[in-house]
Write an enzyme that holds these catalytic residues in place. Structure first.
Site, PDB file in Angstrom:
ATOM      1  N   HIS A  71     -18.845  88.097  79.503  1.00 16.65           N
ATOM      2  CA  HIS A  71     -18.395  86.428  78.954  1.00 16.65           C
ATOM      3  C   HIS A  71     -19.596  86.423  77.869  1.00 16.65           C
ATOM      4  O   HIS A  71     -20.598  86.592  78.311  1.00 16.65           O
ATOM      5  CB  HIS A  71     -18.377  85.542  79.848  1.00 16.65           C
ATOM      6  CG  HIS A  71     -17.923  84.205  79.774  1.00 16.65           C
ATOM      7  ND1 HIS A  71     -18.728  83.087  79.266  1.00 16.65           N
ATOM      8  CD2 HIS A  71     -16.305  83.747  79.542  1.00 16.65           C
ATOM      9  CE1 HIS A  71     -18.418  82.400  79.104  1.00 16.65           C
ATOM     10  NE2 HIS A  71     -17.098  82.539  79.387  1.00 16.65           N
TER      11      HIS A  71
ATOM     12  N   ASP B 232     -10.570  84.639  84.509  1.00 20.00           N
ATOM     13  CA  ASP B 232      -9.434  85.097  83.850  1.00 20.00           C
ATOM     14  C   ASP B 232      -9.733  86.206  84.377  1.00 20.00           C
ATOM     15  O   ASP B 232      -8.211  86.997  85.263  1.00 20.00           O
ATOM     16  CB  ASP B 232      -9.329  86.015  82.238  1.00 20.00           C
ATOM     17  CG  ASP B 232      -9.795  84.452  80.969  1.00 20.00           C
ATOM     18  OD1 ASP B 232      -8.787  83.430  81.464  1.00 20.00           O
ATOM     19  OD2 ASP B 232      -9.665  85.123  80.555  1.00 20.00           O
TER      20      ASP B 232
HETATM   21  N1  ACO Z   1     -16.055  95.845  80.121  1.00 20.87           N
HETATM   22  C1  ACO Z   1     -17.169  96.892  80.128  1.00 20.87           C
HETATM   23  N2  ACO Z   1     -17.621  97.091  79.173  1.00 20.87           N
HETATM   24  C2  ACO Z   1     -17.954  95.992  79.019  1.00 20.87           C
HETATM   25  C3  ACO Z   1     -16.820  94.650  78.715  1.00 20.87           C
HETATM   26  C4  ACO Z   1     -16.289  94.950  79.332  1.00 20.87           C
HETATM   27  N3  ACO Z   1     -15.292  93.671  79.726  1.00 20.87           N
HETATM   28  N4  ACO Z   1     -17.438  93.526  78.159  1.00 20.87           N
HETATM   29  C5  ACO Z   1     -18.665  93.842  77.525  1.00 20.87           C
HETATM   30  N5  ACO Z   1     -18.665  95.173  77.930  1.00 20.87           N
HETATM   31  C6  ACO Z   1     -19.819  96.354  76.865  1.00 20.87           C
HETATM   32  C7  ACO Z   1     -19.580  95.766  75.898  1.00 20.87           C
HETATM   33  O1  ACO Z   1     -19.619  97.002  75.201  1.00 20.87           O
HETATM   34  C8  ACO Z   1     -21.339  95.989  74.930  1.00 20.87           C
HETATM   35  O2  ACO Z   1     -22.173  97.121  75.682  1.00 20.87           O
HETATM   36  P1  ACO Z   1     -22.614  97.902  74.659  1.00 20.87           P
HETATM   37  O3  ACO Z   1     -24.068  97.108  74.488  1.00 20.87           O
HETATM   38  O4  ACO Z   1     -23.917  99.057  74.892  1.00 20.87           O
HETATM   39  O5  ACO Z   1     -22.452  97.874  72.801  1.00 20.87           O
HETATM   40  C9  ACO Z   1     -22.462  95.079  75.852  1.00 20.87           C
HETATM   41  O6  ACO Z   1     -21.714  94.635  77.404  1.00 20.87           O
HETATM   42  C10 ACO Z   1     -21.926  93.367  75.161  1.00 20.87           C
HETATM   43  O7  ACO Z   1     -20.813  93.564  74.801  1.00 20.87           O
HETATM   44  P2  ACO Z   1     -20.326  92.573  73.303  1.00 20.87           P
HETATM   45  O8  ACO Z   1     -18.463  92.443  72.856  1.00 20.87           O
HETATM   46  O9  ACO Z   1     -21.357  92.703  72.533  1.00 20.87           O
HETATM   47  O10 ACO Z   1     -20.176  90.923  74.524  1.00 20.87           O
HETATM   48  P3  ACO Z   1     -19.636  89.338  74.074  1.00 20.87           P
HETATM   49  O11 ACO Z   1     -20.613  88.503  74.185  1.00 20.87           O
HETATM   50  O12 ACO Z   1     -19.695  89.304  72.131  1.00 20.87           O
HETATM   51  O13 ACO Z   1     -18.418  89.496  74.254  1.00 20.87           O
HETATM   52  C11 ACO Z   1     -16.578  89.165  76.090  1.00 20.87           C
HETATM   53  C12 ACO Z   1     -17.957  88.701  75.455  1.00 20.87           C
HETATM   54  C13 ACO Z   1     -15.395  89.103  74.202  1.00 20.87           C
HETATM   55  C14 ACO Z   1     -15.963  88.318  77.027  1.00 20.87           C
HETATM   56  C15 ACO Z   1     -16.218  91.132  76.539  1.00 20.87           C
HETATM   57  O14 ACO Z   1     -17.381  90.800  77.762  1.00 20.87           O
HETATM   58  C16 ACO Z   1     -15.094  91.587  77.085  1.00 20.87           C
HETATM   59  O15 ACO Z   1     -14.430  91.676  75.960  1.00 20.87           O
HETATM   60  N6  ACO Z   1     -14.062  91.104  78.054  1.00 20.87           N
HETATM   61  C17 ACO Z   1     -13.254  91.380  78.488  1.00 20.87           C
HETATM   62  C18 ACO Z   1     -12.412  90.057  77.923  1.00 20.87           C
HETATM   63  C19 ACO Z   1     -12.652  89.259  78.302  1.00 20.87           C
HETATM   64  O16 ACO Z   1     -11.879  89.654  79.889  1.00 20.87           O
HETATM   65  N7  ACO Z   1     -12.167  88.433  77.936  1.00 20.87           N
HETATM   66  C20 ACO Z   1     -12.111  86.253  78.511  1.00 20.87           C
HETATM   67  C21 ACO Z   1     -12.794  85.593  78.341  1.00 20.87           C
HETATM   68  S1  ACO Z   1     -13.459  84.292  78.849  1.00 20.87           S
HETATM   69  C22 ACO Z   1     -12.455  83.585  78.795  1.00 20.87           C
HETATM   70  O17 ACO Z   1     -12.476  83.397  77.178  1.00 20.87           O
HETATM   71  C23 ACO Z   1     -11.909  82.459  79.465  1.00 20.87           C
END
Ligand code: ACO
Length: 427
Positions: free
Chosen positions: A305, A362
């Site tokens: 998140h 979620d």
């Molecule tokens: N699985 C594996 N790795 C992940 C995940 C995941 N679900 N989420 C983040 N990471 C990793 C990224 O690859 C990144 O790694 P790096 O630093 O080595 O490049 C690091 O964690 C940070 O991730 P970002 O994408 O930069 O974090 P951001 O804050 O931009 O994204 C997000 C948050 C979009 C929710 C992300 O965690 C994600 O894509 N999760 C899966 C989708 C999801 O569950 N979305 C629901 C959000 S809650 C809502 O909307 C109600």
């Protein structure tokens, strides 16, 4: 207000006020920065930017705290109702008994949609995603309710807000009914907000529909968990759309469009699909390995998140609600076991620990919605239905703020500098 923040650029020193909220991080007020220095700040994704002042919702992502006007989400989910939370967000306080009765009565009186709106659905293909229908139909409300589109009139703003909260279950249920080829079911104003929605979704005109109290309670709790969440992508979209003076129905349609994305509201659908695809606990390590692989775009859906770097408090309530519903309905779903074991394995894995990736709301919501009988394509629709309360509360707050201005971010331009046009025969 705290000490000023000091800032130097091009050999000149500047000071900017530091504003302090009730709780949470201080905020450096850089409103005069461009005028004084000629420089912008650069913050793609707004990870360090407070875009507004708000009294509605507070999140401490590090501690896993979510408060609506000060009340913890766990207490609201356990003790309150969605209509109470809607009152809290829209009107500022939990209602007294009289206020509650007045508010629910007002919302209930707006549950029907204009009869001509029913014809609007026929323009969609039967296999249209219900979120596509939601975007279209909610946007179309502005063509039906002209008497509540003057955003400068607080009374009209409140009527539009009530209409949106009240009609969203009707519109969502109709989107579902249309997709399965069943007749639309009119609202029954003797039922609760949530009971009414369940009946309009799962009832048919040919026979009576009994609202199951445990399902009604679980559904209501799911709505509470999704009611508002500070300045997330869809809420910021609603505010940005509203900042130009656009009417509330159009603004909420914009919020629905944003929510549809798999990184936001679409994640519950993606999470359940992922859990089903994993299918058996034996396959979890394979998926964890894929999520960690930099060359694989796969992510654990329902994990991570932008704000929570701890357990999303909504995910724990959701997990508990899954258990309760399964017990009441006496059902078992192997997908729930996969989810529990996936969570445990991920939370013990250094990759997820180091990056502070925890289950979000979620992760478990799809399991319960599926048990209640919703197809995956409806999951984000339910999210939109509940979040409408937060969207309209945030929109009202923004319009009533005398300091409100049109939202207009700037950019770091990296395209070509000025150059002269070359005619096509010389290129
Ligand atoms: N699985 C594996 N790795 C992940 C995940 C995941 N679900 N989420 C983040 N990471 C990793 C990224 O690859 C990144 O790694 P790096 O630093 O080595 O490049 C690091 O964690 C940070 O991730 P970002 O994408 O930069 O974090 P951001 O804050 O931009 O994204 C997000 C948050 C979009 C929710 C992300 O965690 C994600 O894509 N999760 C899966 C989708 C999801 O569950 N979305 C629901 C959000 S809650 C809502 O909307 C109600």
């Amino acid at each position: 207000m705290g000490d000023n923040a000091k800032f130097s650029i091009n050999g000149e020193d500047y000071e900017y006020p530091v504003l302090t909220g009730t709780v949470g991080p201080d905020v450096v007020d850089i409103r005069k920065l461009y005028g004084q220095t000629g420089a912008f700040t650069y913050d793609p994704g707004f990870t360090s930017t407070a875009s507004c002042e708000s009294e509605l919702t507070f999140i401490d992502g590090g501690e896993g705290v979510l408060l609506h006007r000060g009340y913890p989400i766990e207490q609201l989910a356990e003790q309150s109702s969605f209509m109470e939370v809607a009152h809290l967000l829209l009107r500022g306080e939990l209602p007294t008994a009289d206020e509650y009765s007045d508010f629910t009565n007002t919302i209930t009186r707006h549950t029907m949609v204009h009869e001509q709106l029913r014809g609007f659905y026929q323009g969609f293909r039967r296999d249209a995603h219900p979120m596509a229908i939601m975007c279209g139909v909610v946007g179309a409300l502005s063509a039906f309710y002209h008497d509540s589109t003057d955003i400068n009139d607080p009374a009209q703003r409140m009527i539009a807000s009530h209409r949106l909260v009240a009609k969203m279950p009707t519109i969502a249920a109709m989107a579902y009914k249309y997709s399965i080829g069943q007749p639309f079911v009119y609202p029954d104003n003797d039922l609760s907000y949530t009971g009414n929605f369940l009946r309009m979704t799962f009832g048919v005109p040919a026979e009576p529909y009994e609202v199951h109290p445990a399902i009604e309670k679980a559904m209501d709790r799911i709505f509470i968990l999704h009611a508002d969440h500070e300045q997330n992508a869809s809420t910021s979209t609603v505010r940005l759309a509203g900042s130009s003076g656009a009417n509330p129905f159009a603004c909420i349609a914009a919020g629905i469009a944003c929510l549809w994305g798999p990184a936001h509201g679409g994640a519950n659908e993606a999470a359940l699909n992922m859990l089903k695809e994993i299918g058996h606990p034996d396959r979890i390590p394979e998926y964890i390995a894929r999520a960690k692989d930099k060359d694989d775009p796969f992510r654990l859906m329902g994990f991570g998140h932008r704000v929570y770097k701890n357990y999303d408090p909504r995910a724990s309530v959701m997990q508990e609600t899954v258990r309760e519903v399964f017990e009441t309905l006496k059902v078992k779903d192997p997908v729930f076991d996969v989810a529990l074991q996936l969570e445990e394995m991920a939370l013990n894995d250094p990759y997820f620990i180091d990056k502070k990736l925890f289950p979000n709301v979620d992760f478990y919501s799809g399991i319960i919605l599926s048990a209640i009988g919703f197809p995956t394509s409806m999951f984000t629709v339910l999210f939109a239905l509940a979040r409408t309360v937060g969207w309209v509360a945030q929109w009202n707050e923004m319009i009533s703020d005398p300091g409100q201005r049109i939202g207009r971010p700037r950019q770091l331009y990296t395209g070509p500098a000025k150059r002269d046009y070359v005619s096509i025969d010389k290129r």
